[in-house]
Design an enzyme around this catalytic site. Structure first.
Site, short mmCIF file in Angstrom:
data_model
loop_
_atom_site.label_atom_id
_atom_site.label_comp_id
_atom_site.label_asym_id
_atom_site.label_seq_id
_atom_site.Cartn_x
_atom_site.Cartn_y
_atom_site.Cartn_z
N ARG A 53 43.36 46.62 67.79
CA ARG A 53 44.43 47.26 68.57
C ARG A 53 44.77 48.63 67.99
NH1 ARG A 53 49.88 44.02 69.31
NH2 ARG A 53 50.10 44.60 67.12
N ARG A 101 55.15 73.53 64.04
CA ARG A 101 55.53 72.84 65.26
C ARG A 101 54.96 73.52 66.51
NH1 ARG A 101 59.35 72.62 69.21
NH2 ARG A 101 59.97 70.54 69.88
N LYS A 148 50.66 51.35 70.78
CA LYS A 148 51.65 51.00 69.75
C LYS A 148 52.09 52.29 69.06
CE LYS A 148 52.66 47.07 66.76
NZ LYS A 148 53.92 46.72 67.40
N1 PDD Z 1 56.36 44.50 67.48
N2 PDD Z 1 55.71 44.07 72.49
C1 PDD Z 1 56.28 45.04 71.75
C2 PDD Z 1 56.98 46.17 72.45
C3 PDD Z 1 56.21 44.99 70.34
O1 PDD Z 1 56.77 45.98 69.61
C4 PDD Z 1 55.57 43.89 69.71
C5 PDD Z 1 55.45 43.78 68.22
C6 PDD Z 1 55.00 42.90 70.52
C7 PDD Z 1 54.27 41.71 69.95
O2 PDD Z 1 53.04 42.09 69.37
P1 PDD Z 1 52.38 41.23 68.18
O3 PDD Z 1 52.26 39.82 68.68
O4 PDD Z 1 51.08 41.87 67.95
O5 PDD Z 1 53.32 41.32 67.00
C8 PDD Z 1 55.08 43.03 71.91
C9 PDD Z 1 56.22 44.57 66.04
C10 PDD Z 1 56.30 43.24 65.36
C11 PDD Z 1 57.20 45.59 65.50
O6 PDD Z 1 57.29 46.65 66.12
O7 PDD Z 1 57.82 45.36 64.48
#
Ligand code: PDD
Length: 286
Positions: A53, A101, A148
């Site tokens: 990911r 920037r 992410k």
């Molecule tokens: N967050 N959706 C969002 C918006 C998230 O930020 C997360 C995880 C998940 C779940 O993903 P996973 O199962 O891979 O942890 C879904 C992490 C834990 C964080 O930002 O701390």
């Protein structure tokens, strides 16, 4: 506990002493991506899926992967060995680096690579037994939630809304449809089926999404991946959250109303037990 050790741009340094420039594009623009990898007994859980990911997030925002999988694994191994306690989470972040920037990508910038470990925030026993509370809000995040990204203001504001009323999570609704929660994926149980919205650009595909398919199969439960309407969420027999830190967690109060019987239900119990057993099995063999 020993003082925390982190990784910054090729060196392992005490967390308190790690420094990055104020011109880092992560600081200026939120221009970067991250991962959170759970680890138990100093072993990362489902690391391959997290690294895959990370690779997808990096390539979507036009960043190269600064390390290969073996290098990431070695880096995590060192952090897990040199930090306490045995159950930890590793936070990894790559930004576009330090530059004057300018919105456009700067040429020849070296990415900033940072990783640190924090104690695994195990869900408290009381919350596991009685379930979590959540509120709903319109999903006002950007349209690339599958990345992410470290630009998390939408998620931060969403989560703050539940924190202010003493709830543990904020579940997001876009145009009448369930997307996900501020930092977890959301599952709805109705008539014995586990409903999960299809993974697209409006949701982050949690590493636990594929894992839940495995867990459901092992418990003989049907998973239906299809759009879930807000009304189905509100009429659910059970609502579940998944994330690296929550693992699988039942929501028993939604916008101040009980979910189903108001207690963690049988689907939650089966999936949580299956999660613990797959964890034990994989950590034993890795
Ligand atoms: N967050 N959706 C969002 C918006 C998230 O930020 C997360 C995880 C998940 C779940 O993903 P996973 O199962 O891979 O942890 C879904 C992490 C834990 C964080 O930002 O701390």
């Amino acid at each position: 506990m020993r003082p925390s050790l982190c990784y910054l741009n090729g060196a392992f340094v005490p967390l308190d002493e790690a420094r990055v420039s104020v011109l880092d594009r992560g600081f200026i623009f939120g221009d970067g991506v991250y991962e959170v990898v759970p680890a138990y007994a100093r072993r990362p859980f489902r690391l391959d899926a997290h690294l895959a990911r990370l690779g997808r997030s990096l390539s979507t925002v036009g960043l190269g992967n600064p390390l290969d999988c073996n290098q990431w694994a070695a880096l995590l191994g060192r952090l897990l060995t040199d930090n306490d306690p045995a159950d930890q989470c590793i936070y990894m972040q790559v930004t576009r680096g330090v530059a004057r920037r300018d919105h456009a990508f700067p040429p020849n910038t070296v990415p900033t690579v940072f990783a640190y470990s924090f104690p695994f925030p195990h869900v408290q026993a009381g919350l596991r037994e009685k379930g979590a509370s959540a509120v709903t809000l319109p999903d006002m995040r950007w349209l690339s939630a599958h990345v992410k990204s470290i630009s998390l203001l939408g998620s931060v504001l969403a989560r703050q809304a539940s924190a202010e009323v003493g709830a543990q999570e904020t579940i997001l609704i876009r145009d009448g449809w369930l997307t996900e929660a501020s930092s977890s994926n959301v599952w709805v149980v109705r008539h014995g089926q586990l409903l999960s919205p299809p993974m697209d650009h409006l949701k982050l595909e949690g590493v636990r999404v594929a894992l839940m398919d495995e867990l459901a199969a092992s418990t003989g439960l049907a998973v239906r991946r299809r759009p879930v309407a807000e009304w189905e969420l509100r009429c659910a027999d059970e609502v579940l959250l998944t994330s690296a830190t929550k693992e699988v967690l039942a929501v028993t109060l939604l916008d101040d109303r009980p979910v189903g019987a108001g207690l963690p239900g049988p689907v939650y119990a089966a999936l949580y037990a299956a999660y613990q057993s797959i964890k034990r099995a994989e950590l034993h063999t890795s």
